[in-house]
Design a protein around this motif. Structure first.
Motif, mmCIF file in Angstrom:
data_model
loop_
_atom_site.group_PDB
_atom_site.id
_atom_site.type_symbol
_atom_site.label_atom_id
_atom_site.label_comp_id
_atom_site.label_asym_id
_atom_site.label_seq_id
_atom_site.Cartn_x
_atom_site.Cartn_y
_atom_site.Cartn_z
ATOM 1 N N ILE A 104 45.951 41.159 41.184
ATOM 2 C CA ILE A 104 44.830 40.088 41.113
ATOM 3 C C ILE A 104 45.026 38.721 40.631
ATOM 4 N N ARG A 161 46.069 31.205 43.359
ATOM 5 C CA ARG A 161 44.484 31.047 43.793
ATOM 6 C C ARG A 161 44.335 29.748 44.498
ATOM 7 N N VAL A 220 41.820 29.422 47.363
ATOM 8 C CA VAL A 220 40.466 29.564 47.051
ATOM 9 C C VAL A 220 39.821 28.167 46.438
ATOM 10 N N MET A 228 37.242 25.429 47.483
ATOM 11 C CA MET A 228 35.891 25.044 46.450
ATOM 12 C C MET A 228 36.020 23.594 46.197
ATOM 13 N N PHE A 282 41.133 27.075 35.413
ATOM 14 C CA PHE A 282 40.978 28.252 36.217
ATOM 15 C C PHE A 282 42.225 28.639 36.571
ATOM 16 N N GLU A 323 32.021 35.271 46.983
ATOM 17 C CA GLU A 323 32.786 34.341 46.316
ATOM 18 C C GLU A 323 33.457 34.587 44.805
ATOM 19 N N ASP A 376 36.359 36.952 45.812
ATOM 20 C CA ASP A 376 37.550 36.150 46.050
ATOM 21 C C ASP A 376 38.279 35.444 44.996
ATOM 22 N N ILE A 377 37.440 34.767 44.201
ATOM 23 C CA ILE A 377 37.919 34.166 42.838
ATOM 24 C C ILE A 377 38.590 35.141 41.983
ATOM 25 N N SER A 378 37.989 36.337 41.835
ATOM 26 C CA SER A 378 38.641 37.237 41.015
ATOM 27 C C SER A 378 40.111 37.964 41.575
ATOM 28 N N GLY A 379 40.248 37.727 42.698
ATOM 29 C CA GLY A 379 41.455 38.311 43.382
ATOM 30 C C GLY A 379 41.267 39.771 43.645
ATOM 31 N N PHE A 380 40.070 40.264 43.401
ATOM 32 C CA PHE A 380 39.720 41.783 43.718
ATOM 33 C C PHE A 380 39.687 42.084 45.000
ATOM 34 N N ALA A 414 41.885 41.403 47.367
ATOM 35 C CA ALA A 414 43.106 41.767 47.682
ATOM 36 C C ALA A 414 43.532 43.280 47.311
ATOM 37 N N ILE A 415 42.795 43.956 46.385
ATOM 38 C CA ILE A 415 42.818 45.127 46.030
ATOM 39 C C ILE A 415 41.844 46.209 46.636
#
Lengths: 525, 103
Positions: free
Chosen positions: A473, A477, A480, A484, A504, B78, B81-85, B87-88
């Motif tokens: 996780i 990034r 993404v 944005m 970030f 969104e 996506d940002i958290s990268g979750f 992908a899991i």
């Protein structure tokens, strides 16, 4: 008419005295504040050095409030532990006796010479801000103080001929409780027990204020300075409040001890205080200086006898603030460095406190907390460094523990940088104006917050699968984030958008680095 | 084996996350379960809410189970996506696609 002149001289002298004492303290703080801070920080816990640096600081600054302020800032910065700051403050109180002792000596010639030299020097030397000029300003302040005393002394002599003044001072001197209350009240006004003591010297010297009464004025002044500190620090919190309360409590203990001695002296006739001081010191000036000194010594003695209960009481009444508590290590301690295995486990537990704070700081970026975490990570690094040094001395660290040590130091640095980054990101988010960019910042905060929580889970229970999830996780990034930025390319606050998204990306990269280090620590050796 | 379907609604934040976590744990209590979480009615998810999905994914993975999400509203998608979750935890457009993937 003579009495009126006496009042005028006394009043003028009082003004000069207050100006002198205030300027002396302010100039000495400018002149030696940094050096004093350095000296105070170098005690290394040695009681002799604590006593020396405290006494010198008190003698030079002549302001226990000023010293309390310095100590509070140093305790908050983690440079001086509270357990050292407390006795140091008492030694500083003792150091303020220097001025009272000086004032009891006839320094008319010296003070006039000092005023002449410093006044002419300051007239000719117009270059502001130099150390030389500050020294001369301190000398002039000291000379003004003594000149003020001289005027007060002369004014009191004139007052002596006025029946009303003599009567008032006679009532004060003749009644110990009134003398005590007057000393306390005057000190609440002057905010300095040394100033009250010095003011009491003049009427005492010409017999208007008899010695036993004058002694009670000084003892009352001691309690008054404790009250004054507590009043000034009424809104203080945490360690600042502890120090302020400590000042009041120890002053009270000192006063109780001295009053008990006076009562015992009255009952038994033993020369415990008043008669004792009369026997060893000549003249009211020196005798009052001795009483002043006795107040400080009694407070010190009271502290050394009751140190533990006093500390426990203050911690219960004024517990450290959460941010202050964060900065104080809970697991690591210097004596543990000798056993590397235990020491490294303790450092790991201490680091978990930092990882546990990451998501909270992102949500609520408090500068005091950020500063506390910064100090904690520095303390952990110092501890880890000491393990390495200790191992070098003993050559006893096995290869596996060297790897663990190196890994922990690297993780510590990553955590330090990560905490700083999330703190900056939290601040940047707070500055976003409402609208699309604020929604973006909130999404970034929630997304990153979840990543940070998972990283903390992995640090606390370092299982291979959990760490692997964190690694996944926290992958790159840029796609993404670029999307944005493209979406918000027309937003008014482009700079904020770029700063927030960059912070970030940096935070996610640091989490990735942290996960890789956690994985490395798990690998079979 | 049938799928268990959960459908949280409203806000999944610090206050709501513990109850939802308990619900998910109960749903995944039977080994080898397949869990579908339909987020069509979820308007907001916080970091604490996100973490619950990862906890469930980890738990199911360890027990040989499977998890899928569907119906994410844009603002929730969104944050995923940002958290990268994303992908899991597999994310699908709708319930039908998610059920097909789980079977």
């Amino acid at each position: 008419m003579t009495a009126l002149l006496g009042v005028a001289w006394f009043f003028g002298g009082l003004g000069l005295f207050f100006t002198g004492i205030r300027n002396l303290s302010a100039t000495m703080l400018q002149l030696g504040g940094r050096s004093l801070r350095k000296a105070i920080g170098l005690h290394g816990g040695n009681p002799g050095l604590v006593a020396l640096s405290g006494t010198v600081a008190g003698a030079l600054l002549q302001s226990t409030n000023g010293i309390t302020f310095i100590l509070v800032s140093m305790v908050s910065a983690g440079l001086v532990p509270m357990v050292t700051a407390m006795p140091m403050l008492l030694w500083a109180n003792l150091g303020t006796s220097a001025l009272v002792i000086l004032a009891s000596i006839d320094l008319r010639l010296v003070s006039m010479a000092l005023m002449g030299v410093s006044g002419i020097w300051l007239f000719l030397d117009r270059k502001a801000g130099t150390t030389r000029r500050q020294v001369m300003e301190a000398a002039l302040a000291l000379a003004m103080l003594f000149l003020g005393l001289e005027l007060m002394h002369a004014g009191t002599s004139e007052l002596g001929s006025g029946a009303a003044a003599a009567e008032v001072l006679g009532i004060v001197g003749g009644s110990p409780p009134i003398a005590f209350v007057v000393g306390l009240a005057v000190t609440l006004f002057t905010q300095s027990s040394s100033a009250t003591t010095i003011i009491a010297v003049s009427p005492s010297q010409i017999g208007l204020l008899p010695f036993p009464g004058a002694a009670l004025v000084v003892i009352g002044a001691s309690l008054g300075s404790g009250f004054s500190a507590m009043l000034m620090g009424a809104s203080a919190r945490g360690s600042q409040r502890q120090l302020v309360l400590f000042q009041g409590l120890t002053k009270l203990i000192g006063v109780v001890v001295l009053i008990a001695l006076i009562v015992l002296e009255d009952l038994t006739g033993w020369p415990l205080l008043i008669a004792g001081v009369r026997a060893v010191a000549e003249g009211p000036g020196r005798q009052l200086a001795f009483i002043y000194l006795a107040c400080q010594v009694a407070a010190l003695a009271g502290y050394f006898v009751l140190a533990r209960p006093i500390r426990r009481l203050l911690t219960a009444v004024a517990p450290p603030l959460p941010a202050e508590s964060l900065a104080v290590p809970q697991f690591i301690y210097d004596a543990a460095v000798g056993d590397a295995d235990i020491a490294l486990t303790l450092a790991e537990k201490e680091q978990a406190r930092v990882s546990g704070q990451l998501a909270l700081t992102l949500e609520d970026p408090d500068p005091a907390t950020a500063s506390g975490i910064e100090r904690l990570t520095l303390e952990i690094d110092r501890f880890l460094s000491n393990i390495a040094v200790s191992a070098e001395d003993t050559a006893a660290l096995p290869r596996t523990e060297i790897d663990r040590l190196v890994n922990l130091r690297a993780r510590n640095e990553v955590l330090r940088l990560l905490h700083d980054t999330v703190f900056q990101l939290g601040l940047a988010r707070g500055k976003m104006p409402p609208g699309e960019t604020a929604a973006l910042a909130d999404a970034l905060t929630q997304g990153l917050g979840a990543v940070l929580m998972c990283a903390d889970d992995a640090a606390r229970e370092p299982e291979a699968e959990t760490i692997e999830l964190v690694r996944q996780i926290s992958s790159d990034r840029s796609t993404v984030v670029d999307a944005m930025r493209r979406r918000l390319v027309k937003a008014a606050n482009q700079e904020s958008v770029y700063r927030t998204t960059s912070l970030f990306e940096r935070a996610v990269w640091l989490v990735q680095r942290y996960a890789v280090l956690l994985q490395a620590a798990l690998r079979p050796l | 084996m049938t799928e268990t379907i959960l459908m949280p609604a409203g806000r999944l934040d610090t206050a709501a996350a513990p109850a939802f976590e308990r619900e998910m744990i109960a749903a995944t209590a039977a080994g080898g379960s397949r869990l579908l979480i339909d987020l069509a009615n979820l308007a907001y998810v916080s970091s604490a809410g996100l973490r619950v999905f990862l906890v469930a994914a980890k738990r199911l993975r360890a027990e040989g189970g499977r998890i899928a999400l569907c119906g994410l509203q844009p603002q929730v998608a969104e944050v995923f996506d940002i958290s990268g979750f994303a992908a899991i935890v597999p994310v699908y457009a709708d319930r039908q696609a998610a059920l097909a993937a789980l079977r």
